[in-house]
Design an enzyme around this catalytic site. Structure first.
Site, PDB file in Angstrom:
ATOM      1  N   CYS A   1       0.866  -1.173   0.000  1.00 55.72           N
ATOM      2  CA  CYS A   1       0.000   0.000   0.000  1.00 55.72           C
ATOM      3  C   CYS A   1       0.901   1.221   0.000  1.00 55.72           C
ATOM      4  O   CYS A   1       2.097   1.115   0.259  1.00 55.72           O
ATOM      5  CB  CYS A   1      -0.859   0.051   1.263  1.00 55.72           C
ATOM      6  SG  CYS A   1      -1.859  -1.413   1.513  1.00 55.72           S
TER       7      CYS A   1
ATOM      8  N   ARG B   1       1.705   1.494  -5.849  1.00 53.96           N
ATOM      9  CA  ARG B   1       1.787   0.563  -4.727  1.00 53.96           C
ATOM     10  C   ARG B   1       0.428  -0.055  -4.382  1.00 53.96           C
ATOM     11  O   ARG B   1       0.348  -0.959  -3.555  1.00 53.96           O
ATOM     12  CB  ARG B   1       2.332   1.279  -3.485  1.00 53.96           C
ATOM     13  CG  ARG B   1       3.691   1.879  -3.683  1.00 53.96           C
ATOM     14  CD  ARG B   1       4.148   2.545  -2.419  1.00 53.96           C
ATOM     15  NE  ARG B   1       4.290   1.582  -1.348  1.00 53.96           N
ATOM     16  CZ  ARG B   1       5.375   0.846  -1.144  1.00 53.96           C
ATOM     17  NH1 ARG B   1       6.415   0.980  -1.928  1.00 53.96           N
ATOM     18  NH2 ARG B   1       5.415  -0.015  -0.153  1.00 53.96           N
TER      19      ARG B   1
ATOM     20  N   TRP C   1      -3.764  -1.613  -1.357  1.00 53.28           N
ATOM     21  CA  TRP C   1      -3.770  -2.863  -2.143  1.00 53.28           C
ATOM     22  C   TRP C   1      -4.139  -3.937  -1.128  1.00 53.28           C
ATOM     23  O   TRP C   1      -3.342  -4.299  -0.278  1.00 53.28           O
ATOM     24  CB  TRP C   1      -2.392  -3.112  -2.754  1.00 53.28           C
ATOM     25  CG  TRP C   1      -2.346  -4.372  -3.548  1.00 53.28           C
ATOM     26  CD1 TRP C   1      -1.898  -5.591  -3.126  1.00 53.28           C
ATOM     27  CD2 TRP C   1      -2.751  -4.555  -4.894  1.00 53.28           C
ATOM     28  NE1 TRP C   1      -2.015  -6.507  -4.140  1.00 53.28           N
ATOM     29  CE2 TRP C   1      -2.533  -5.899  -5.236  1.00 53.28           C
ATOM     30  CE3 TRP C   1      -3.297  -3.696  -5.865  1.00 53.28           C
ATOM     31  CZ2 TRP C   1      -2.825  -6.413  -6.493  1.00 53.28           C
ATOM     32  CZ3 TRP C   1      -3.585  -4.217  -7.116  1.00 53.28           C
ATOM     33  CH2 TRP C   1      -3.348  -5.554  -7.421  1.00 53.28           C
TER      34      TRP C   1
ATOM     35  N   ASN D   1       0.879  -0.144   5.959  1.00 53.10           N
ATOM     36  CA  ASN D   1       1.304  -0.959   4.819  1.00 53.10           C
ATOM     37  C   ASN D   1       2.062  -2.150   5.386  1.00 53.10           C
ATOM     38  O   ASN D   1       3.082  -1.959   6.047  1.00 53.10           O
ATOM     39  CB  ASN D   1       2.215  -0.122   3.907  1.00 53.10           C
ATOM     40  CG  ASN D   1       2.938  -0.977   2.884  1.00 53.10           C
ATOM     41  OD1 ASN D   1       2.385  -1.964   2.403  1.00 53.10           O
ATOM     42  ND2 ASN D   1       4.162  -0.605   2.562  1.00 53.10           N
TER      43      ASN D   1
ATOM     44  N   GLU E   1       8.995 -21.320 -17.837  1.00 47.08           N
ATOM     45  CA  GLU E   1       8.777 -19.942 -17.433  1.00 47.08           C
ATOM     46  C   GLU E   1       9.894 -19.033 -17.979  1.00 47.08           C
ATOM     47  O   GLU E   1       9.628 -17.916 -18.435  1.00 47.08           O
ATOM     48  CB  GLU E   1       8.679 -19.853 -15.895  1.00 47.08           C
ATOM     49  CG  GLU E   1       8.539 -18.453 -15.329  1.00 47.08           C
ATOM     50  CD  GLU E   1       7.339 -17.662 -15.841  1.00 47.08           C
ATOM     51  OE1 GLU E   1       6.474 -18.225 -16.531  1.00 47.08           O
ATOM     52  OE2 GLU E   1       7.309 -16.443 -15.588  1.00 47.08           O
TER      53      GLU E   1
ATOM     54  N   LYS F   1       9.278 -15.796 -20.539  1.00 43.96           N
ATOM     55  CA  LYS F   1       9.793 -14.434 -20.329  1.00 43.96           C
ATOM     56  C   LYS F   1      10.517 -13.958 -21.575  1.00 43.96           C
ATOM     57  O   LYS F   1      10.293 -12.856 -22.045  1.00 43.96           O
ATOM     58  CB  LYS F   1      10.745 -14.357 -19.118  1.00 43.96           C
ATOM     59  CG  LYS F   1      10.122 -14.575 -17.748  1.00 43.96           C
ATOM     60  CD  LYS F   1       9.181 -13.493 -17.292  1.00 43.96           C
ATOM     61  CE  LYS F   1       7.780 -13.635 -17.738  1.00 43.96           C
ATOM     62  NZ  LYS F   1       6.838 -14.474 -17.193  1.00 43.96           N
TER      63      LYS F   1
ATOM     64  N   GLU G   1       8.062 -13.423 -24.652  1.00 43.38           N
ATOM     65  CA  GLU G   1       7.080 -12.335 -24.664  1.00 43.38           C
ATOM     66  C   GLU G   1       7.718 -10.958 -24.717  1.00 43.38           C
ATOM     67  O   GLU G   1       7.081 -10.025 -25.192  1.00 43.38           O
ATOM     68  CB  GLU G   1       6.074 -12.455 -23.513  1.00 43.38           C
ATOM     69  CG  GLU G   1       6.614 -12.256 -22.131  1.00 43.38           C
ATOM     70  CD  GLU G   1       5.545 -12.427 -21.060  1.00 43.38           C
ATOM     71  OE1 GLU G   1       4.369 -12.120 -21.294  1.00 43.38           O
ATOM     72  OE2 GLU G   1       5.908 -12.868 -19.960  1.00 43.38           O
TER      73      GLU G   1
HETATM   74  O1  M6R Z   1      -3.535 -12.894 -14.053  1.00 45.94           O
HETATM   75  P1  M6R Z   1      -3.161 -14.304 -14.446  1.00 45.94           P
HETATM   76  O2  M6R Z   1      -2.131 -14.898 -13.571  1.00 45.94           O
HETATM   77  O3  M6R Z   1      -4.363 -15.187 -14.604  1.00 45.94           O
HETATM   78  O4  M6R Z   1      -2.536 -14.136 -15.903  1.00 45.94           O
HETATM   79  C1  M6R Z   1      -2.200 -15.243 -16.679  1.00 45.94           C
HETATM   80  C2  M6R Z   1      -1.406 -14.855 -17.902  1.00 45.94           C
HETATM   81  O5  M6R Z   1      -2.141 -14.003 -18.723  1.00 45.94           O
HETATM   82  C3  M6R Z   1      -0.080 -14.177 -17.538  1.00 45.94           C
HETATM   83  O6  M6R Z   1       0.696 -14.972 -16.689  1.00 45.94           O
HETATM   84  C4  M6R Z   1       0.738 -13.870 -18.801  1.00 45.94           C
HETATM   85  O7  M6R Z   1       1.115 -15.055 -19.427  1.00 45.94           O
HETATM   86  C5  M6R Z   1       1.963 -13.025 -18.464  1.00 45.94           C
HETATM   87  N1  M6R Z   1       2.142 -11.998 -19.435  1.00 45.94           N
HETATM   88  C6  M6R Z   1       3.222 -13.824 -18.381  1.00 45.94           C
HETATM   89  O8  M6R Z   1       4.337 -13.044 -18.147  1.00 45.94           O
END
Ligand code: M6R
Length: 607
Positions: free
Chosen positions: A2, A28, A75, A101, A479, A483, A486
Site C-alpha cells: 500500500c 503501490r 492494495w 502498509n 517460465e 519471459k 514475450e
Molecule cells: O492474471 P493471471 O495470472 O491469470 O494471468 C495469466 C497470464 O495471462 C499471464 O501470466 C501472462 O502469461 C503473463 N504476461 C506472463 O508473463
C-alpha cells in the site's frame, strides 16, 4: 503493498498535497483511498473503495480542512476493497487514526484479546487492531508515541504505519518494520511517505527510517527512537539528487526490473499467510478425489512446479491444466468430488474464470490463489489465498511466479503434515528451507546480474533458444522461455529435457542457444546426459547450476552459478531469477521496451 503519506505544516490545508503524494504512490496499490486530517481539534476521515482521483472527486477530499493529515492508497491483503476496509482505521472513539502498509501475522490473537476487553471492530482488516491497541495503551495515561511504541512491540509481521490523533493534534507518529518509510523535512513542514519520490517535489532532504524505528514528526522536524527499547537514534537528513521521472520506478529504468528486484520483499510477504485460510485450503485439498491446478501463462508454470511439490512432499496427485483447455478436456467428468485450485495473479483471466464457472455448475469445489483481493476469483472461490506480492505492473509476470510457487510449496508442506507423510525432522527441515528462500533470491540478484549481462551481450543475435530442465526444473525452463518470448520475440522452445530427443533435437544446429536449468538433486545425472546430446550437435550450452558444479561447468559454454544447498524442489524460485534477468537484458540490447510487449495485455479478460 500500500502507499502511505503524512504531512504536518505550519499553516494551510494539507489535503491537496496529501492527494498529490498519494497519486505518486498509486503504483503501490489502487483499490481504495482514504485521508484523515485534524480540523479544529476534531479527527475527520474521508475514505472509500476506488482509485485516488475518483474517490477524491466523489468525497471532495481536497476540500478537507486542517494543517496535519495522513493518506493511504490500498492494495488489499485482508478484507475486500470497500469503504469499511479502506484506511485510515480508528479506535472506538474516533480519536486515533492509523494507516498501514504490511501484514500483521498475529492480528487474530490480538483482535480476540481486544474483543474480550469489550472493543468493537468494524472492518475485516488486520490494521484495525493497531488503533485499538494504542487506545488501550493510552488508558494508562501514556502519550501517543509511547502508546504506539508499546503497541508495535506486540505486533508480529511487517508494517509501515502512521498514527494521527486528536488527543495530540500537533504530531504524527510513524514507524516501520520491513515495509518502507521515509521522512522529508523542509522549512515549516515535515513529511512521511512509503517512498522518497512521493516527497521529492516538496523537499530534497530525506531521512530513511530503518527497520524497527519509530519517528515522531511535527512542524519543526523529527525524533527517531528504536521500537525495541525506546533508545534515541540520531540521524541527519540526506540530500536526494535524482529527478521525479527517475524516481517513479524507484530508480529502475523499467517496472519489470523493479519487480524482479522486489522479489526478496514480496517473497517475505508470501511467507506470511493466514494460518486459518491455509488450513482451510489444505483440508479441501486433502478431501478431493481429483485436484486440478487451473491457470494460464506464468500462473500455469507455477502450477506445474506446484504439481511436483504436491506429489513429492504430500503424495497428492494434481493435474495442472491450461485454463483455456479445461472445459473441453475435463468438463464432462469434473464433479462433486473434484477440487479446482484456480491460480491467477489478476483473478480476472477470462479462461480461468470460465473453467471455474463450469466447475461450479458441476458442483466441484473451487479454491483460489490470486494476488488481487476482491477480484472475481476471490468472489467465486469457496476459499482462497492471497499471494501477497503487491501490484505487478510489468506485463511480464515475475514476482507472480516466485510468490505462487512459494505459496503452493507451503500448502504442500501443510498437507504433508496433515497426511503424516513426512517425519517431524523432514517437516522442520523443509519449513526452514522455505524461509531461507527470500534471502537466497537476494543473493542471486546480487551475484548473477552482471554475469547475465555479459551472457546477454554474447547471445544478443541468437535466432533461436531452447530451454531445458528435468523434473521440477522443466517448469523453470518453461517460465524462462515465456519471459524471453514475450519481451524479446525471439523464437524459443521449452521442454522437459528427456522429451527433447523425441523431436526438438532436430532443430539443433551449430550455435543454437540451449539454456539448461540444472540444480543439484535427483535429476542431476540425467541433465548431464541431455547437455551432452545437445553439445554433440553443436549447440551453445548456457547452464544455470550450483557453484563449483564442475560436471556441468565443464560441459558449458556459459555458466550462471547459483548458491549451494538449494533443495531441488524449491529451486524454481531462485533459479528463475537469472532467466528473468536474461530476458530483460536481451530486450534492452534489442532496444525493446520490456514493460510494453507487443500484442499483450497485463490481464487477459477476453475469450
Ligand atoms: O492474471 P493471471 O495470472 O491469470 O494471468 C495469466 C497470464 O495471462 C499471464 O501470466 C501472462 O502469461 C503473463 N504476461 C506472463 O508473463
Amino acid at each position: 503493498m500500500c502507499g502511505i503519506f503524512g504531512l504536518i505544516q505550519r499553516s494551510g490545508d494539507v489535503a491537496p498535497t496529501i492527494l498529490e503524494g498519494l497519486s505518486r504512490l498509486e503504483y503501490r496499490g489502487y483499490d481504495s483511498t482514504g485521508v484523515a486530517t485534524i480540523d479544529n481539534g476534531i479527527l475527520k476521515i474521508r475514505k472509500d473503495a476506488g482509485k485516488i482521483k475518483d474517490v477524491a472527486d466523489r468525497l471532495h477530499i481536497a476540500e478537507m480542512k486542517g494543517s496535519i493529515g495522513i493518506g493511504h492508497t490500498r492494495w488489499a491483503t485482508h478484507g475486500a476493497p470497500n469503504m469499511i476496509n479502506a484506511h485510515p482505521h480508528t479506535d472506538q472513539h474516533g480519536k486515533i487514526a492509523v494507516i498501514h502498509n504490511g501484514v500483521i501475522e498475529n492480528f487474530l490473537e490480538l483482535k480476540q484479546e481486544l474483543l474480550d476487553k469489550g472493543h468493537n471492530f468494524v472492518s475485516k482488516t488486520d490494521t484495525e487492531v493497531i488503533p485499538h491497541l494504542i487506545e488501550e495503551e493510552m488508558k494508562g495515561e501514556v502519550g501517543l508515541a509511547e502508546a504506539t511504541l508499546r503497541s508495535l512491540r506486540r505486533i508480529k509481521g511487517s508494517y509501515a504505519v502512521c498514527v494521527l490523533s486528536s488527543l495530540e493534534p500537533n504530531k504524527i507518529v510513524c514507524a516501520r518494520l520491513e515495509s518502507p518509510l521515509v521522512l522529508g523535512v523542509s522549512d515549516g513542514a515535515t513529511y512521511c511517505a512509503s517512498d522518497a519520490p512521493a516527497i521529492r517535489p516538496y523537499t530534497n532532504k530525506v531521512v530513511y527510517l530503518r527497520n524497527g524505528e519509530l519517528a515522531t514528526i511535527d512542524v519543526n522536524g523529527y525524533k527517531i527512537v528504536k521500537v525495541a527499547d525506546g533508545s534515541v537514534v540520531e540521524r541527519a537528513p540526506e540530500e536526494i539528487t535524482w529527478s521525479i521521472e527517475m524516481a517513479e520506478k524507484q530508480d529502475f529504468p523499467h517496472y519489470m526490473l523493479k519487480e524482479i528486484y522486489e522479489q526478496p520483499i514480496s517473497l517475505r510477504n508470501s511467507l506470511r499467510l493466514q494460518e486459518k485460510y491455509m488450513d482451510l485450503l489444505t483440508a479441501f485439498l486433502d478431501r478431493g478425489k481429483e485436484v486440478f491446478l487451473v491457470s494460464a501463462g506464468t500462473s500455469q508454470h507455477s502450477c506445474i512446479a506446484g504439481s511436483y511439490i504436491f506429489s513429492q512432499i504430500a503424495r497428492l496427485t494434481t493435474y495442472p491444466v491450461v485454463s483455456s483447455e479445461f472445459v473441453e478436456r475435463y468438463g464432462s467428468t469434473v464433479g462433486i468430488d473434484s477440487i479446482i485450485l484456480a491460480v491467477s495473479q489478476s483473478g480476472e483471466t477470462y479462461d480461468t474464470l470460465k473453467a471455474v464457472d463450469h466447475s461450479r455448475m458441476r458442483a466441484a469445489t473451487v479454491l483460489g490463489l490470486t494476488n488481487t483481493v476482491g477480484s472475481t476469483l476471490t468472489r467465486v472461490s469457496r476459499a482462497y489465498l492471497i499471494q501477497q506480492s503487491g501490484p505487478e505492473i510489468g506485463v511480464a509476470a515475475t514476482k507472480t511466479f516466485t510468490a505462487q510457487v512459494l505459496v503452493l510449496a507451503q500448502l504442500a508442506l501443510r498437507l504433508a503434515k496433515l497426511r503424516g507423510k513426512l517425519s517431524q525432522d523432514e517437516l522442520d527441515e523443509y519449513g526452514a528451507n522455505l524461509h531461507k528462500i527470500p534471502d537466497l533470491v537476494e543473493t542471486v540478484l546480487e551475484t548473477t546480474h552482471e554475469r547475465v549481462k555479459e551472457i546477454a551481450a554474447r547471445e544478443k543475435d541468437s535466432r533461436l533458444f531452447l530451454f531445458l530442465g528435468r523434473g521440477i526444473s522443466s517448469a523453470t525452463a518453461m517460465e524462462g522461455r515465456l519471459k524471453l518470448l514475450e519481451i524479446t520475440y525471439v523464437p524459443s522452445l521449452a521442454y522437459p529435457a528427456g522429451e527433447s530427443k523425441h523431436g526438438p533435437i532436430s532443430i539443433i544446429e551449430k550455435d543454437t542457444s540451449c539454456v539448461f536449468v540444472c540444480p543439484r538433486g535427483e535429476t542431476h545425472a540425467e541433465i548431464i546426459g541431455s547437455i551432452m546430446e545437445m553439445k554433440a550437435r553443436g549447440a551453445r550450452i548456457i547452464s544455470i547450476c550450483e557453484e563449483e558444479d564442475t560436471s556441468i561447468i565443464g560441459l558449458s559454454d556459459e555458466v550462471i552459478e547459483m548458491p549451494k544447498s538449494i533443495p531441488e524442489l524449491l529451486s524454481p524460485v531462485p533459479y528463475i531469477v537469472p532467466l528473468q534477468l536474461l530476458a530483460y537484458e536481451l530486450a534492452i540490447l534489442k532496444k525493446l521496451d520490456p514493460d510494453k510487449p507487443r500484442n499483450l495485455a497485463k490481464s487477459v479478460t477476453v475469450p
